[in-house]
Design a protein around this motif. Structure first.
Motif, PDB file in Angstrom:
ATOM      1  N   LEU A 141      -5.594  23.211   2.819  1.00 15.73           N
ATOM      2  CA  LEU A 141      -6.509  23.460   1.703  1.00 15.73           C
ATOM      3  C   LEU A 141      -5.800  23.020   0.426  1.00 15.73           C
ATOM      4  CD1 LEU A 141      -9.245  24.690   0.925  1.00 15.73           C
ATOM      5  CD2 LEU A 141      -8.120  26.922   0.825  1.00 15.73           C
ATOM      6  N   ALA A 142      -6.458  22.173  -0.352  1.00  8.05           N
ATOM      7  CA  ALA A 142      -5.829  21.602  -1.545  1.00  8.05           C
ATOM      8  C   ALA A 142      -6.714  21.780  -2.767  1.00  8.05           C
ATOM      9  CB  ALA A 142      -5.559  20.109  -1.317  1.00  8.05           C
ATOM     10  N   GLY A 143      -6.081  21.641  -3.920  1.00 13.03           N
ATOM     11  CA  GLY A 143      -6.813  21.677  -5.183  1.00 13.03           C
ATOM     12  C   GLY A 143      -7.331  20.309  -5.584  1.00 13.03           C
ATOM     13  N   ASN A 144      -6.713  19.242  -5.023  1.00 11.83           N
ATOM     14  CA  ASN A 144      -7.182  17.879  -5.299  1.00 11.83           C
ATOM     15  C   ASN A 144      -6.758  16.950  -4.167  1.00 11.83           C
ATOM     16  OD1 ASN A 144      -4.564  16.515  -5.934  1.00 11.83           O
ATOM     17  ND2 ASN A 144      -4.556  17.957  -7.659  1.00 11.83           N
ATOM     18  N   TYR A 145      -7.371  15.784  -4.133  1.00 14.32           N
ATOM     19  CA  TYR A 145      -7.161  14.817  -3.057  1.00 14.32           C
ATOM     20  C   TYR A 145      -5.718  14.312  -2.992  1.00 14.32           C
ATOM     21  CZ  TYR A 145      -7.728  10.510  -0.327  1.00 14.32           C
ATOM     22  OH  TYR A 145      -7.591   9.515   0.595  1.00 14.32           O
ATOM     23  N   ALA A 146      -5.087  14.104  -4.134  1.00 16.82           N
ATOM     24  CA  ALA A 146      -3.718  13.570  -4.152  1.00 16.82           C
ATOM     25  C   ALA A 146      -2.757  14.469  -3.377  1.00 16.82           C
ATOM     26  CB  ALA A 146      -3.247  13.391  -5.592  1.00 16.82           C
ATOM     27  N   VAL A 183      -8.673  18.973   6.774  1.00 18.39           N
ATOM     28  CA  VAL A 183      -8.374  19.108   5.346  1.00 18.39           C
ATOM     29  C   VAL A 183      -9.621  19.499   4.554  1.00 18.39           C
ATOM     30  CG1 VAL A 183      -6.421  17.491   5.407  1.00 18.39           C
ATOM     31  CG2 VAL A 183      -8.715  16.625   4.945  1.00 18.39           C
ATOM     32  N   ARG A 184      -9.369  20.207   3.437  1.00  9.08           N
ATOM     33  CA  ARG A 184     -10.477  20.599   2.564  1.00  9.08           C
ATOM     34  C   ARG A 184      -9.943  20.712   1.140  1.00  9.08           C
ATOM     35  NH1 ARG A 184     -11.661  25.152   4.798  1.00  9.08           N
ATOM     36  NH2 ARG A 184     -11.262  26.743   3.245  1.00  9.08           N
ATOM     37  N   ILE A 185     -10.783  20.357   0.182  1.00 14.03           N
ATOM     38  CA  ILE A 185     -10.482  20.572  -1.229  1.00 14.03           C
ATOM     39  C   ILE A 185     -11.372  21.711  -1.698  1.00 14.03           C
ATOM     40  CG2 ILE A 185     -10.564  19.590  -3.553  1.00 14.03           C
ATOM     41  CD1 ILE A 185      -9.955  16.862  -2.250  1.00 14.03           C
ATOM     42  N   THR A 186     -10.772  22.634  -2.432  1.00 11.94           N
ATOM     43  CA  THR A 186     -11.492  23.809  -2.903  1.00 11.94           C
ATOM     44  C   THR A 186     -11.519  23.853  -4.425  1.00 11.94           C
ATOM     45  OG1 THR A 186     -11.683  26.223  -2.689  1.00 11.94           O
ATOM     46  CG2 THR A 186      -9.450  25.328  -2.925  1.00 11.94           C
TER      47      THR A 186
END
Length: 183
Positions: free
Chosen positions: A54-59, A109-112
């Motif tokens: 889980l990420a805050g952004n794609y990078a 993967v997921r961006i939240t």
């Protein structure tokens, strides 16, 4: 003694309970093998199932995925599905720990936009592992107050924030085939 800082706990290999879009998650540093092993043991989850990032952004996801195996038109579609609520299976980086990817050639993967998670990921400059905060087979907790006592005793930090209020855990889609894995 000073209060523990969530980023320090994360960097030092701690297990963190935190709010996601719908439920509380358990996570750790995806690059810390000992933390990954401890998380799987705590959750009683078989390693071959793999975990979500889980990420805050794609990078933040780029070190974990093999972008060369994603056609440009698919990448546009993948990015258009975020943030929130949709986990996507994408080709994994060949050096990825099998504790993250399980038996698969892909990584979930997921961006939240959940602010506590975004802040943690920004401060650590990487994603957090994400699996529901429950023992395997049990119902996931929707609030930090409803976390299982067994988990509370074993996690190193609880982010006492709120979920985004979604009614069900994230949908899981194979990003290359568009096959629905979990509704």
């Amino acid at each position: 003694m000073t209060e523990k800082n969530v980023v320090d706990v994360f960097i030092q290999g701690g297990i963190i309970a935190y709010p996601t879009e719908a439920v509380f998650g358990l996570g750790c540093d995806p690059d810390n093998e000992a933390a990954l092993s401890r998380l799987l043991e705590l959750k009683q989850r078989p390693a071959e199932k793999g975990l979500i990032l889980l990420a805050g952004n794609y990078a933040q996801l780029l070190p974990y995925i093999d972008v060369s195996k994603i056609p440009p038109e698919k990448l546009s579609l993948i990015l258009s599905r975020w943030p929130d609520g949709i986990t996507q299976l994408v080709p994994k980086n060949k050096n990825l720990s099998p504790l993250l990817s399980g038996q698969f050639d892909s990584i979930a993967v997921r961006i939240t936009s959940q602010p506590d998670v975004v802040l943690l990921c920004e401060q650590a400059n990487k994603p957090i592992v994400s699996t529901s905060a429950n023992l395997s087979g049990q119902e996931p907790a929707k609030t930090w107050e409803s976390l299982d006592k067994t988990l509370i005793e074993q996690v190193d930090f609880i982010i006492k924030g709120n979920t985004l209020g979604h009614t069900s855990p994230s949908k899981i889609i194979d990003a290359l085939t568009d096959a629905l894995i979990r509704a």
